[in-house]
Scaffold this active site. Structure first.
Site, PDB file in Angstrom:
ATOM      1  N   GLU A 123       5.686  -3.871   1.999  1.00 59.80           N
ATOM      2  CA  GLU A 123       4.467  -4.605   1.655  1.00 59.80           C
ATOM      3  C   GLU A 123       4.719  -5.768   0.688  1.00 59.80           C
ATOM      4  OE1 GLU A 123       1.486  -1.848   0.309  1.00 59.80           O
ATOM      5  OE2 GLU A 123       1.440  -0.770   2.197  1.00 59.80           O
ATOM      6  N   GLU A 172       3.063   3.774   7.195  1.00 63.21           N
ATOM      7  CA  GLU A 172       2.114   4.387   6.257  1.00 63.21           C
ATOM      8  C   GLU A 172       0.733   4.406   6.892  1.00 63.21           C
ATOM      9  OE1 GLU A 172       1.680   2.820   2.266  1.00 63.21           O
ATOM     10  OE2 GLU A 172       3.855   2.605   2.066  1.00 63.21           O
TER      11      GLU A 172
HETATM   12  O1  IFM Z   1       0.354   4.034  -2.610  1.00 64.72           O
HETATM   13  C1  IFM Z   1       0.408   2.886  -1.832  1.00 64.72           C
HETATM   14  C2  IFM Z   1       1.822   2.607  -1.385  1.00 64.72           C
HETATM   15  O2  IFM Z   1       2.688   2.502  -2.464  1.00 64.72           O
HETATM   16  C3  IFM Z   1       1.871   1.318  -0.612  1.00 64.72           C
HETATM   17  N1  IFM Z   1       0.897   1.299   0.448  1.00 64.72           N
HETATM   18  C4  IFM Z   1      -0.450   1.686   0.136  1.00 64.72           C
HETATM   19  C5  IFM Z   1      -0.460   3.009  -0.603  1.00 64.72           C
HETATM   20  C6  IFM Z   1      -1.910   3.417  -0.942  1.00 64.72           C
HETATM   21  O3  IFM Z   1      -2.516   2.454  -1.745  1.00 64.72           O
END
Ligand code: IFM
Length: 452
Positions: free
Chosen positions: A163, A357
């Protein structure tokens, strides 16, 4: 509702969110240590000092993963553990921790998927300019090569960055993530140097491991245009939210409309000759992090600019989300995941995709030694079904990682938000699988989406 043969089901975490042990075995502070220790920056002053104490509970956590039957585990490596001064000497003790993690995964039949950067930049590099300067991208490539050398062919997939949008825009424009800057020019410089870090890092990994599978994980935003001005608002946000990374990484150029939209801030002269060739490296899989969608339109009248991750937020409006919402205040829109995967497949037909994710925070309660997190199961079930829809529509989706294995430090929101499928009691650090963990394990065991 079965996934294709070989579809990978795993869970994900990140170093600063779970490890703790921030001053052990030679680790130096990261930007997140400094940020979280700065009064007012995180919920309740929470820090990652102890987090889930994963550093000391490695075997217990590995056994937990094995008990769920995970095919794969996505973790991140903390740069300040491995190269404490940001550049130069490699810290053997830091690398050894990840060596034990990888070996422990392999012994349990779990495939290791390593992310090299999930936001814990060594503070010493931030002091020299952080992602505003290209030296950080060069330092990242050296560090990436050192990790690749040490963990060698035991790691299945190497993800350069997690990210980069958050690192660049939440960190340098909105100021809500480390290092807490509110400077739009710095955020665009950061985006470019993160892109460069990806390219140089991918080359450094392949220089050591010519057959390595290389990836990058992006939190690609799905915009739902509202009204007549919605499409123009979505175009602008897509440029600065998605194509600012997809363009150089996959097509070798920054989008012309992004350069035009940001021309009042910069002429992008920090992009040097050769950078775009360096950034565009072949990748074996694109990691996609997806949680929710945003409804957008243009403002009626430009507003006073204020710190925001969105360049051009003075003209663009992100509408308040409509419920039901998760505990993060994010909407629940599983179709957004299908739309995103299908549109990526249409734009980049030969690129395998992986949901690296997806998950949800809800205000869990422990009742008689159990957490009946029906909301989370429902969220996961609907998003996994959405992933299946995308596969049915042609997307080459290879796997899905739930965020997160266990409750952890949710950045500026500290420990107030719980994303885990395993509950963590922050007083005793006891782990307790939630109903969602059992549900996910059942999915892995049968390959079929169990009922919610
Ligand atoms: O916790 C975060 C993660 O570190 C990166 N993506 C989003 C998740 C939830 O906010």
């Amino acid at each position: 509702m079965r996934f294709p043969e070989g579809f990978v089901l795993g869970s994900a975490t990140a170093s600063y969110q779970i490890e703790g042990a921030v001053a052990e075995d030679g680790r130096t502070p990261s930007v997140w240590d400094v940020f979280s220790h700065t009064p007012g920056r995180t919920y309740g002053g929470d820090t990652g000092d102890v987090a889930d104490d994963h550093y000391h509970r490695l075997d217990e956590d590995l056994d937990l993963m094995a008990s769920l039957g995970l095919h794969a585990y996505r973790f991140s490596v903390a740069w300040p553990r491995v190269v404490p001064e940001g550049r130069g000497a490699v810290n053997r003790a830091g690398l050894d921790f990840y060596g034990r993690l990888v070996d422990g995964l392999l012994e349990r039949g779990i495939t290791p998927v390593a992310t090299l950067y999930h936001w814990d930049l060594p503070q010493v590099l931030e002091d020299r300019g952080g992602w505003r300067v290209r030296e950080t991208a060069e330092a990242f490539a050296e560090y990436a090569g050192a990790v690749a050398e040490a963990l060698g062919d035991r790691v299945d997939t190497w993800t350069t960055l997690n990210e980069p949008w958050c690192a660049a825009f939440l960190g340098y424009a909105a100021g809500v993530h480390a290092p807490g800057a509110t400077d739009p020019l710095a955020s665009l410089r950061a985006a470019h140097h993160l892109n460069l870090a990806h390219g140089l890092g991918a080359q450094a990994v392949r220089a050591v491991l010519p057959d390595a599978k290389v990836s990058v994980t992006l939190n690609l935003h799905v915009f739902r245009p509202e009204g007549e001005t919605g499409p123009e608002a979505a175009r602008r946000l897509d440029a600065v939210g998605n194509r600012v990374f997809l363009g150089p990484m996959l097509e070798g150029a920054y989008p012309a409309d992004l350069l035009e939209d940001t021309s009042a801030i910069t002429d992008w002269s920090f992009v040097q000759d050769g950078d775009l060739e360096a950034i565009r490296q072949p990748i074996d899989v694109l990691g996609v992090n997806y949680y929710s969608t945003s409804h957008v339109r243009l403002r009626d009248a430009p507003a006073e600019p204020e710190p925001s991750p969105w360049t051009g937020a003075d003209v663009v409006e992100v509408l308040p989300p409509e419920g039901p919402l998760t505990d993060m205040g994010w909407n629940i829109d599983p179709a957004g995941l299908t739309d995103l995967l299908v549109s990526l497949h249409e734009t980049y037909p030969d690129l395998p995709l992986m949901v690296t994710e997806n998950g949800a925070a809800f205000p869990d309660v422990v009742e008689d030694g159990a957490v009946h997190d029906r909301d989370r199961i429902d969220y996961l079930r609907r998003h996994l079904a959405a992933a299946q829809d995308a596969i049915a529509r042609g997307a080459d989706l290879r796997g899905y990682f739930v965020w997160s294995l266990m409750d952890n430090f949710e950045w500026a929101l500290g420990y107030s938000k719980r994303f885990g499928i395993v509950h963590v009691d922050y007083n005793t650090l006891e782990r307790l699988p939630k109903d969602s963990a059992r549900w996910f394990a059942e999915l892995i065991r049968t390959g079929d989406l169990p009922d919610a």
